[in-house]
Motif scaffolding. Structure first.
Motif, PDB file in Angstrom:
ATOM      1  N   ASP A  52      20.328-101.740 -76.132  1.00  0.00           N
ATOM      2  CA  ASP A  52      21.453-101.317 -76.978  1.00  0.00           C
ATOM      3  C   ASP A  52      21.975-102.530 -77.732  1.00  0.00           C
ATOM      4  OD1 ASP A  52      21.625 -98.535 -76.208  1.00  0.00           O
ATOM      5  OD2 ASP A  52      22.320 -99.253 -74.259  1.00  0.00           O
ATOM      6  N   ARG A  53      22.022-102.434 -79.048  1.00  0.00           N
ATOM      7  CA  ARG A  53      22.360-103.580 -79.893  1.00  0.00           C
ATOM      8  C   ARG A  53      23.620-103.303 -80.707  1.00  0.00           C
ATOM      9  NH1 ARG A  53      19.750-106.918 -77.021  1.00  0.00           N
ATOM     10  NH2 ARG A  53      19.894-108.503 -78.605  1.00  0.00           N
ATOM     11  N   CYS A  54      24.371-104.362 -80.970  1.00  0.00           N
ATOM     12  CA  CYS A  54      25.586-104.297 -81.774  1.00  0.00           C
ATOM     13  C   CYS A  54      25.246-103.821 -83.188  1.00  0.00           C
ATOM     14  CB  CYS A  54      26.234-105.683 -81.822  1.00  0.00           C
ATOM     15  SG  CYS A  54      27.715-105.791 -82.857  1.00  0.00           S
ATOM     16  N   ASP A  55      25.995-102.830 -83.653  1.00  0.00           N
ATOM     17  CA  ASP A  55      25.773-102.313 -85.005  1.00  0.00           C
ATOM     18  C   ASP A  55      26.174-103.318 -86.084  1.00  0.00           C
ATOM     19  OD1 ASP A  55      24.741 -99.818 -84.222  1.00  0.00           O
ATOM     20  OD2 ASP A  55      26.756 -98.997 -83.979  1.00  0.00           O
ATOM     21  N   ARG A  56      26.936-104.310 -85.726  1.00  0.00           N
ATOM     22  CA  ARG A  56      27.406-105.303 -86.704  1.00  0.00           C
ATOM     23  C   ARG A  56      26.459-106.490 -86.819  1.00  0.00           C
ATOM     24  NH1 ARG A  56      30.835-105.352 -91.026  1.00  0.00           N
ATOM     25  NH2 ARG A  56      31.521-107.469 -91.320  1.00  0.00           N
TER      26      ARG A  56
ATOM     27  N   ARG B 138      30.590 -99.155 -76.213  1.00  0.00           N
ATOM     28  CA  ARG B 138      30.174 -97.940 -76.923  1.00  0.00           C
ATOM     29  C   ARG B 138      31.456 -97.240 -77.353  1.00  0.00           C
ATOM     30  NH1 ARG B 138      26.827 -95.354 -73.372  1.00  0.00           N
ATOM     31  NH2 ARG B 138      24.976 -95.948 -74.542  1.00  0.00           N
TER      32      ARG B 138
ATOM     33  N   LEU C 264      29.397 -95.804 -82.154  1.00  0.00           N
ATOM     34  CA  LEU C 264      29.109 -97.159 -82.609  1.00  0.00           C
ATOM     35  C   LEU C 264      28.933 -98.035 -81.380  1.00  0.00           C
ATOM     36  CD1 LEU C 264      31.849 -97.483 -85.379  1.00  0.00           C
ATOM     37  CD2 LEU C 264      29.401 -97.134 -85.744  1.00  0.00           C
TER      38      LEU C 264
END
Length: 75
Positions: free
Chosen positions: A15-19, A27, A36
């Motif tokens: 799971d990776r940061c959307d930014r 989450r 997000l």
């Protein structure tokens, strides 16, 4: 960060940061239905705005300071 803990699946290294793409530790389930993912840094940075649009926030940042499990031979 104030959170609502839900029985959601735990976040993993995949799971990776959307930014920024770093490992996600938060989450955010949006009121609009999407979600997000954020690293601890961006979760703190955007906290005020996220609280306004979040239905739930799953915060696993305590994993960053938790002691590592002992190797098998030490148990």
């Amino acid at each position: 960060m104030t959170t609502v803990l839900t029985p959601a699946s735990p976040l993993t290294a995949a799971d990776r940061c959307d930014r920024c793409g770093a490992q996600a530790y938060l989450r955010v389930v949006l009121l609009s239905g999407g979600e997000l993912l954020f690293c601890a840094h961006h979760g703190r940075k955007f906290e005020p705005e996220l609280k306004k649009i979040a239905a739930e926030i799953q915060d696993e940042t305590e994993r960053l300071t938790a002691p590592a499990p002992a190797p098998e031979e030490e148990r």
